[in-house]
Design a protein around this motif. Structure first.
Motif, PDB file in Angstrom:
ATOM      1  N   SER A   7     -83.852  39.871   4.323  1.00 59.51           N
ATOM      2  CA  SER A   7     -83.210  39.666   5.566  1.00 59.51           C
ATOM      3  C   SER A   7     -81.691  39.640   5.144  1.00 59.51           C
ATOM      4  CB  SER A   7     -83.504  38.488   6.434  1.00 59.51           C
ATOM      5  OG  SER A   7     -83.369  37.376   5.915  1.00 59.51           O
ATOM      6  N   GLY A   8     -80.759  40.008   6.041  1.00 56.49           N
ATOM      7  CA  GLY A   8     -79.510  39.784   5.677  1.00 56.49           C
ATOM      8  C   GLY A   8     -78.827  40.940   5.612  1.00 56.49           C
ATOM      9  N   GLY A   9     -79.315  42.155   5.495  1.00 57.21           N
ATOM     10  CA  GLY A   9     -78.810  43.364   5.333  1.00 57.21           C
ATOM     11  C   GLY A   9     -78.046  43.683   6.508  1.00 57.21           C
ATOM     12  N   GLY A  10     -77.151  44.686   6.272  1.00 61.56           N
ATOM     13  CA  GLY A  10     -76.322  45.705   7.417  1.00 61.56           C
ATOM     14  C   GLY A  10     -75.296  46.575   7.063  1.00 61.56           C
ATOM     15  N   LEU A  11     -74.269  46.524   7.963  1.00 67.91           N
ATOM     16  CA  LEU A  11     -73.213  47.338   7.999  1.00 67.91           C
ATOM     17  C   LEU A  11     -71.945  46.570   7.577  1.00 67.91           C
ATOM     18  CD1 LEU A  11     -71.851  50.026   7.708  1.00 67.91           C
ATOM     19  CD2 LEU A  11     -71.543  49.732  10.328  1.00 67.91           C
ATOM     20  N   VAL A  12     -71.186  46.833   6.494  1.00 74.22           N
ATOM     21  CA  VAL A  12     -70.060  45.775   6.134  1.00 74.22           C
ATOM     22  C   VAL A  12     -69.008  47.018   5.555  1.00 74.22           C
ATOM     23  CG1 VAL A  12     -70.862  45.419   3.786  1.00 74.22           C
ATOM     24  CG2 VAL A  12     -69.157  43.911   5.121  1.00 74.22           C
ATOM     25  N   GLN A  13     -67.530  46.536   5.797  1.00 72.58           N
ATOM     26  CA  GLN A  13     -66.533  47.277   5.296  1.00 72.58           C
ATOM     27  C   GLN A  13     -66.630  47.026   3.775  1.00 72.58           C
ATOM     28  OE1 GLN A  13     -63.294  46.557   7.881  1.00 72.58           O
ATOM     29  NE2 GLN A  13     -63.741  48.439   9.057  1.00 72.58           N
ATOM     30  N   ALA A  14     -65.765  47.983   3.099  1.00 70.45           N
ATOM     31  CA  ALA A  14     -65.623  47.755   1.609  1.00 70.45           C
ATOM     32  C   ALA A  14     -64.686  46.493   1.668  1.00 70.45           C
ATOM     33  CB  ALA A  14     -64.899  48.756   1.078  1.00 70.45           C
ATOM     34  N   GLY A  15     -65.024  45.676   0.362  1.00 70.54           N
ATOM     35  CA  GLY A  15     -64.249  44.576   0.378  1.00 70.54           C
ATOM     36  C   GLY A  15     -64.949  43.435   0.811  1.00 70.54           C
ATOM     37  N   GLY A  16     -65.923  43.602   1.802  1.00 74.78           N
ATOM     38  CA  GLY A  16     -66.302  42.522   2.532  1.00 74.78           C
ATOM     39  C   GLY A  16     -67.636  41.811   1.887  1.00 74.78           C
ATOM     40  N   SER A  17     -68.284  40.945   2.450  1.00 77.48           N
ATOM     41  CA  SER A  17     -69.480  40.109   1.764  1.00 77.48           C
ATOM     42  C   SER A  17     -70.688  39.990   2.559  1.00 77.48           C
ATOM     43  CB  SER A  17     -68.992  38.702   1.543  1.00 77.48           C
ATOM     44  OG  SER A  17     -67.895  38.680   0.813  1.00 77.48           O
ATOM     45  N   LEU A  18     -72.038  39.948   1.981  1.00 82.98           N
ATOM     46  CA  LEU A  18     -72.931  39.894   2.669  1.00 82.98           C
ATOM     47  C   LEU A  18     -73.870  38.619   1.862  1.00 82.98           C
ATOM     48  CD1 LEU A  18     -74.208  43.245   3.860  1.00 82.98           C
ATOM     49  CD2 LEU A  18     -73.774  41.579   5.294  1.00 82.98           C
ATOM     50  N   ARG A  19     -74.794  38.154   2.533  1.00 83.20           N
ATOM     51  CA  ARG A  19     -75.631  37.325   1.671  1.00 83.20           C
ATOM     52  C   ARG A  19     -76.990  37.730   2.237  1.00 83.20           C
ATOM     53  NH1 ARG A  19     -76.986  30.776   1.874  1.00 83.20           N
ATOM     54  NH2 ARG A  19     -77.978  31.273   3.745  1.00 83.20           N
ATOM     55  N   LEU A  20     -77.799  38.158   1.363  1.00 85.84           N
ATOM     56  CA  LEU A  20     -79.377  38.471   1.412  1.00 85.84           C
ATOM     57  C   LEU A  20     -80.142  37.334   1.348  1.00 85.84           C
ATOM     58  CD1 LEU A  20     -79.466  42.092  -0.338  1.00 85.84           C
ATOM     59  CD2 LEU A  20     -78.710  41.458   2.000  1.00 85.84           C
ATOM     60  N   SER A  21     -81.225  37.111   1.986  1.00 82.70           N
ATOM     61  CA  SER A  21     -82.058  36.256   2.015  1.00 82.70           C
ATOM     62  C   SER A  21     -83.427  36.713   1.439  1.00 82.70           C
ATOM     63  CB  SER A  21     -82.264  35.300   3.047  1.00 82.70           C
ATOM     64  OG  SER A  21     -81.109  34.562   3.275  1.00 82.70           O
ATOM     65  N   CYS A  22     -84.308  36.113   0.775  1.00 85.14           N
ATOM     66  CA  CYS A  22     -85.761  36.550   0.605  1.00 85.14           C
ATOM     67  C   CYS A  22     -86.797  35.408   0.751  1.00 85.14           C
ATOM     68  CB  CYS A  22     -85.872  37.066  -0.753  1.00 85.14           C
ATOM     69  SG  CYS A  22     -87.447  37.476  -1.238  1.00 85.14           S
ATOM     70  N   ALA A  23     -87.575  35.283   2.070  1.00 80.52           N
ATOM     71  CA  ALA A  23     -88.462  34.206   2.127  1.00 80.52           C
ATOM     72  C   ALA A  23     -89.699  34.462   1.636  1.00 80.52           C
ATOM     73  CB  ALA A  23     -88.147  33.940   3.426  1.00 80.52           C
ATOM     74  N   ALA A  24     -90.155  33.637   0.758  1.00 78.53           N
ATOM     75  CA  ALA A  24     -91.523  33.818   0.118  1.00 78.53           C
ATOM     76  C   ALA A  24     -92.478  32.835   0.447  1.00 78.53           C
ATOM     77  CB  ALA A  24     -91.086  33.322  -1.426  1.00 78.53           C
ATOM     78  N   SER A  25     -93.742  33.363   0.837  1.00 83.84           N
ATOM     79  CA  SER A  25     -94.843  32.462   1.366  1.00 83.84           C
ATOM     80  C   SER A  25     -96.002  32.801   0.295  1.00 83.84           C
ATOM     81  CB  SER A  25     -95.264  32.797   2.614  1.00 83.84           C
ATOM     82  OG  SER A  25     -95.192  34.294   2.862  1.00 83.84           O
ATOM     83  N   GLY A  26     -97.014  32.095   0.474  1.00 85.33           N
ATOM     84  CA  GLY A  26     -98.489  32.219  -0.606  1.00 85.33           C
ATOM     85  C   GLY A  26     -98.338  31.084  -1.432  1.00 85.33           C
ATOM     86  N   ARG A  27     -98.740  31.890  -2.481  1.00 83.20           N
ATOM     87  CA  ARG A  27     -98.741  30.932  -3.752  1.00 83.20           C
ATOM     88  C   ARG A  27     -97.443  30.323  -4.453  1.00 83.20           C
ATOM     89  NH1 ARG A  27    -102.920  33.600  -7.957  1.00 83.20           N
ATOM     90  NH2 ARG A  27    -102.865  31.374  -8.760  1.00 83.20           N
ATOM     91  N   THR A  28     -97.558  29.129  -5.140  1.00 83.32           N
ATOM     92  CA  THR A  28     -96.353  28.193  -5.285  1.00 83.32           C
ATOM     93  C   THR A  28     -94.937  29.097  -5.823  1.00 83.32           C
ATOM     94  OG1 THR A  28     -97.949  26.720  -6.412  1.00 83.32           O
ATOM     95  CG2 THR A  28     -95.857  26.404  -6.732  1.00 83.32           C
ATOM     96  N   PHE A  29     -94.044  29.054  -5.201  1.00 86.32           N
ATOM     97  CA  PHE A  29     -92.815  30.050  -5.161  1.00 86.32           C
ATOM     98  C   PHE A  29     -92.337  29.291  -6.651  1.00 86.32           C
ATOM     99  CE2 PHE A  29     -89.079  31.965  -4.173  1.00 86.32           C
ATOM    100  CZ  PHE A  29     -87.997  31.133  -4.484  1.00 86.32           C
TER     101      PHE A  29
END
Length: 124
Positions: A7-29
């Motif tokens: 999650s965390g994707g999207g549209l951003v202008q050049a020079g900007g910032s984003l933080r992507l997250s990846c949530a894990a479930s199931g076996r021992t992360f």
């Protein structure tokens, strides 16, 4: 089995910032090395960053070194990709992946599980 959801994707202008997250479930992360990749239309999947299962070591592709930071929070079963100074050429679908490995993993074929991807678009 490990399920990964980005999650965390999207549209951003050049020079900007984003933080992507990846949530894990199931076996021992915490047993898994984690990585981030991206794939632009018509191009091969590109390695970006990886973090060791312990979180103590990281490795980056030259194309993102100094701009992107990978981190993990084992208490939340989540890995992050902080992306700064974004460029139009960073536009792609971004994927997280998990590898049952002790060390750092950079080769796509060595990852055992993949998320569905999240779109990042950087406008000029």
């Amino acid at each position: 089995q490990v399920q990964l959801v980005e999650s965390g994707g999207g549209l951003v202008q050049a020079g900007g910032s984003l933080r992507l997250s990846c949530a894990a479930s199931g076996r021992t992360f915490s047993s898994y090395a984690m990585g981030w990749f991206r794939q632009a239309p018509g191009k091969e999947r590109e390695f970006l960053a990886t973090v060791r299962w312990s979180g103590t070591s990281t490795y980056y592709a030259d194309s993102v070194k100094g701009r992107f930071t990978i981190s993990r929070d084992s208490a939340k079963n989540t890995v992050y990709l902080q992306m700064n100074s974004l460029k139009p050429e960073d536009t792609a679908v971004y994927y997280c992946a998990a590898a049952l490995a002790i060390g750092l993993v950079v080769t796509p074929g060595k990852f055992d599980y993949w998320g569905q991807g999240t779109q990042v678009t950087v406008s000029s």
